[in-house]
Design an enzyme around this catalytic site. Structure first.
Site: not given
Ligand code: PGA
Length: 247
Positions: A169, A201, A223, A96, A98, A10, A163, A8
């Site tokens: 993140g 993460s 990330g 998601h 976010e 983003k 998640e 992802n």
């Molecule tokens: P992350 O993000 O691996 O940076 O924690 C995962 C996601 O939001 O899909």
């Protein structure tokens, strides 16, 4: 079932950086036939990613990060389900955290988006997860049950991504056992063949412990998916594990 390793990206990367990253991860993807790789780029990179994968003969699922809650029409700046489909997306992330927290997406909006998935044949990847407060108040399962409830009556193929919001993140990953407990709960709420990914993460250093869990079918990676060496490492490690398991 092959593990699904999803990147992802983003709202990151320029087009030049997208091409560089694709070049850098393509060897790992090409040599990992026992995993299914999925890439979730920004909408404007759907076509270049599709083109690159076709030119290089890479078997990659392309997943949009979002679709509009409206039907095509006078919605300046929005991108509809049939638009992302026509640019190569076969899947779309829905809900998601976010989108839920920054853009205030509600379950009702997501229900509408699900109906567009049904109309266009896009496969939704419904993201669910609890906040730290939910977890502390012992509400993880009820929150997730409510988030999953929008799938009732949806008779097409779908995936779920668990998640935990507190792990996205932040560098804090759920332990494999914590993740497995929630995945088992999700598995019991969904059809047996449903792919359930873990996200939050995930990196090379922790992916093995997560994928060893019986109800974790893959990972949704933010990330670490932007770092070629990390993502390639995750794809290769997952492939080795799948080969050993004989999936
Ligand atoms: P992350 O993000 O691996 O940076 O924690 C995962 C996601 O939001 O899909």
């Amino acid at each position: 079932m092959k593990p699904v390793i999803a990147a992802n990206w983003k709202m990151n990367l320029t087009l030049t950086e997208v091409k560089e990253l694709l070049h850098e991860i393509s060897d790992a993807i090409r040599t990992s036939n026992d995993v299914s790789v999925m890439i979730c780029p920004s909408n404007n990179y759907l076509l270049p990613v599709q083109q690159f994968c076709m030119d290089q003969g890479l078997n990659v699922m392309i997943c949009a990060q979002n679709i509009s809650e409206y039907q095509p029409g006078a919605y300046t700046g929005d991108v509809s389900a049939n638009m992302v489909k026509s640019c190569g997306a076969t899947h779309v992330l829905l809900g998601h955290s976010e989108r839920r927290h920054v853009f205030n997406e509600t379950n009702d909006m997501l229900k509408t988006k699900l109906s567009y998935c049904k109309d266009t044949g896009l496969i939704p990847v419904l993201c669910v997860g609890e906040t730290l407060t939910d977890r502390e108040q012992d509400k993880t399962e009820s929150v997730i049950k409510q988030q999953l409830s929008i799938l009732s009556g949806f008779d097409g193929e779908f995936m779920v991504a668990y998640e935990p919001v507190w792990a996205i993140g932040t560098g804090k990953t759920a332990t494999p056992e914590m993740a497995q407990a929630v995945h088992e709960f999700i598995r019991n709420e969904c059809p047996e063949e449903c792919v359930v990914l873990y996200g939050g993460s995930v990196k090379k250093a922790n992916v093995e412990g997560l994928l060893q869990q019986s109800d974790i079918n893959g990972a949704l990676i933010g990330g670490a998916s932007l770092v070629a060496e990390e993502f390639s490492g995750i794809v290769s490690l997952s492939n080795q594990m799948a080969v050993k398991k004989g999936v």
